[in-house]
Every structure is written in C-alpha cells, then in structure tokens.
Design a protein around this motif. Structure first.
Motif, mmCIF file in Angstrom:
data_model
loop_
_atom_site.group_PDB
_atom_site.id
_atom_site.type_symbol
_atom_site.label_atom_id
_atom_site.label_comp_id
_atom_site.label_asym_id
_atom_site.label_seq_id
_atom_site.Cartn_x
_atom_site.Cartn_y
_atom_site.Cartn_z
ATOM 1 N N TYR A 159 0.837 -1.203 0.000
ATOM 2 C CA TYR A 159 0.000 0.000 0.000
ATOM 3 C C TYR A 159 0.877 1.260 0.000
ATOM 4 O O TYR A 159 0.621 2.227 -0.724
ATOM 5 N N ALA A 160 1.943 1.236 0.828
ATOM 6 C CA ALA A 160 2.826 2.401 0.925
ATOM 7 C C ALA A 160 3.608 2.629 -0.359
ATOM 8 O O ALA A 160 4.035 3.751 -0.648
ATOM 9 N N HIS A 161 3.783 1.557 -1.147
ATOM 10 C CA HIS A 161 4.540 1.656 -2.391
ATOM 11 C C HIS A 161 3.726 2.244 -3.542
ATOM 12 O O HIS A 161 4.296 2.675 -4.552
ATOM 13 N N LYS A 162 2.411 2.257 -3.415
ATOM 14 C CA LYS A 162 1.575 2.751 -4.505
ATOM 15 C C LYS A 162 1.863 4.221 -4.796
ATOM 16 O O LYS A 162 2.039 5.025 -3.880
ATOM 17 N N LEU A 180 8.764 23.835 1.598
ATOM 18 C CA LEU A 180 9.272 22.559 1.103
ATOM 19 C C LEU A 180 9.426 22.643 -0.415
ATOM 20 O O LEU A 180 8.595 23.215 -1.103
ATOM 21 N N THR A 181 10.513 22.071 -0.909
ATOM 22 C CA THR A 181 10.712 21.994 -2.355
ATOM 23 C C THR A 181 10.032 20.724 -2.844
ATOM 24 O O THR A 181 10.504 19.615 -2.577
ATOM 25 N N GLU A 182 8.913 20.881 -3.548
ATOM 26 C CA GLU A 182 8.051 19.746 -3.874
ATOM 27 C C GLU A 182 8.779 18.642 -4.631
ATOM 28 O O GLU A 182 8.644 17.463 -4.310
ATOM 29 N N GLU A 183 9.593 19.016 -5.622
ATOM 30 C CA GLU A 183 10.237 17.988 -6.433
ATOM 31 C C GLU A 183 11.343 17.263 -5.672
ATOM 32 O O GLU A 183 11.837 16.233 -6.127
ATOM 33 N N ARG A 184 11.738 17.795 -4.487
ATOM 34 C CA ARG A 184 12.807 17.156 -3.733
ATOM 35 C C ARG A 184 12.306 16.383 -2.519
ATOM 36 O O ARG A 184 13.098 15.864 -1.741
ATOM 37 N N THR A 185 11.007 16.318 -2.316
ATOM 38 C CA THR A 185 10.454 15.514 -1.226
ATOM 39 C C THR A 185 10.461 14.053 -1.660
ATOM 40 O O THR A 185 9.891 13.706 -2.689
ATOM 41 N N ARG A 186 11.142 13.206 -0.875
ATOM 42 C CA ARG A 186 11.323 11.814 -1.280
ATOM 43 C C ARG A 186 10.727 10.860 -0.248
ATOM 44 O O ARG A 186 10.815 11.093 0.961
ATOM 45 N N LEU A 187 10.133 9.781 -0.734
ATOM 46 C CA LEU A 187 9.618 8.708 0.121
ATOM 47 C C LEU A 187 10.220 7.385 -0.341
ATOM 48 O O LEU A 187 10.221 7.074 -1.535
ATOM 49 N N ARG A 188 10.735 6.614 0.600
ATOM 50 C CA ARG A 188 11.273 5.288 0.287
ATOM 51 C C ARG A 188 10.729 4.308 1.323
ATOM 52 O O ARG A 188 10.633 4.639 2.506
ATOM 53 N N VAL A 189 10.378 3.106 0.877
ATOM 54 C CA VAL A 189 9.741 2.117 1.755
ATOM 55 C C VAL A 189 10.616 0.871 1.829
ATOM 56 O O VAL A 189 11.078 0.350 0.810
#
Length: 227
Positions: A159-162, A180-189
């Motif tokens: 679900y978190a990977h979607k 916040l710089t939108e294009e530099r916000t990163r999520l990794r699971v």
C-alpha cells in the motif's frame, strides 16, 4: 492536592489576548541577562555572582551589543565564549561550485588534530585535489511500523509503495509544512520481517531542518494510520 479551575473565555477575548501574549513573550525579559552598566548577571530575578573576567570574556561589550542578533536562537542569552581556531591547507577542491585551493578554519583544543588534518590536506592537494559532486541534499526521518506478522507487514508495504499513496502523503506534507521543495520531497519504503520503514526526505534548504523533518515524519505516520 492539585486543583483545576475552568474559566470560560470567548473567541473575541482570545483574539484580544493574543497580541498581549506575544508582547509578553518578546519583551518581558531583557535581550541580554548580563547588565554591563551595573555589572550584574540577573537570572530569574536573582543576582548571580560572577568573576571580573566574566565581563571581559563572556559578557564583553560586543557580545552584549549583539544580543539582538541571537534573541530568536538563544533563550536567556547572557554572552558568548571564544574558542581556539586553527587553519589547515591549502586544500585543493575540484567541484561544480567550489573549484580552487582553500584554507580551512577548524575550531578545536585537541592537540595534534590540526597537524593531522594539515598532513591529509597536503597529501590530497599533491595528488591533484579532492573531486566532489552534490548528488542531492536531504534531511531524513524513517519511522517504523511494526505488525503482528510478515503478511500484514507486506500488505502495508504494498500500500505504501503505490504511487497514489505516496502522492497523497506528499500532498499532505506540502499543505501543512511551509518552504518545502516539492520535487525534492522523497519517500522510500523498506520491509524487514514484521517491520516496515517509510523514509521521509525533505530539502530543508538553508535550515538544518531537524524540527521540520520530524514534523514531516509525524504527519506521514498520522496519514498512514488514518488511511
């Protein structure tokens, strides 16, 4: 025994009170607790005894004069201390932005430390210098979600990977956190057995960003728990 008193306050009263609270916060105490004219260090109304050297090396004229500079960063400001600084170099840097030889200041009182760094800088420069590139700049928090079994953890991981989930998380962060710089916000699971980490990375720009990224991690956890 502690007692609790509830006093009804209207919204209009709160609006009237808010500016007063702001004024109390900023003006109820002096910018600097060290009063050079009276030669007194006053802490919570008490005169704290200090040596004569205190006024030469801690609450010196320039430190007291600079109190306005530190008012939003140092609570109960009283003065400054000097720390020994040495230099190493020249150190040759081959970077995209920094591209020359630098003399580097370092603050320490550990004997032989600067001598050791100086030898390293000399060797690096003699070898053509150090080549650097900035891959990215990112302050990270990686909260962990713990489940009863691997199967439940994997469902959460998927679900978190979607893409839709990650877009929604980013949208929540950008709506609630400024600058916040939108294009530099990163999520990794990442999943490890029953544990799933979601790494939140933000570009804090010129700020250290420790509080901002902790808040981002908290918002992300609340979003995942609610959804």
């Amino acid at each position: 025994m502690l007692s609790r008193v509830v006093v009804p306050v209207s919204r209009q009263s709160v609006r009237c009170l808010a500016p007063c609270l702001s004024q109390i916060r900023h003006f109820s105490r002096p910018l600097c607790l060290s009063d050079r004219e009276k030669r007194q260090l006053i802490v919570r109304g008490q005169n704290v005894p200090v040596s004569d050297e205190y006024w030469d090396y801690v609450a010196d004229e320039q430190s007291v004069k600079d109190a306005e500079v530190y008012r939003n960063n140092t609570e109960n400001y009283a003065g400054t201390v000097k720390y020994p600084i040495g230099v190493i170099g020249p150190l040759k840097v081959n970077g995209e932005y920094a591209n020359k030889e630098y003399v580097v200041p370092m603050a320490t009182h550990e004997g032989a430390l600067l001598a050791s760094y100086s030898r390293g800088a000399k060797a690096i420069t003699a070898g053509g210098g150090v080549t650097t590139r900035i891959k990215t700049r990112c302050m990270v928090r990686a909260p962990v979600f713990i489940f009863h079994n691997i199967s439940d953890a994997n469902e959460f991981y998927r679900y978190a990977h979607k893409a839709s989930t990650q877009d929604a998380i980013k949208d929540t962060l950008h709506k609630n956190i400024g600058h916040l710089t939108e294009e530099r916000t990163r999520l990794r699971v990442f999943q490890t057995d029953r544990k799933v980490h979601i790494s939140v990375g933000i570009d804090s720009q010129d700020a250290a960003g420790q509080n901002k990224v902790t808040y981002a991690g908290d918002l992300m956890m609340k979003f995942m728990k609610e959804n």
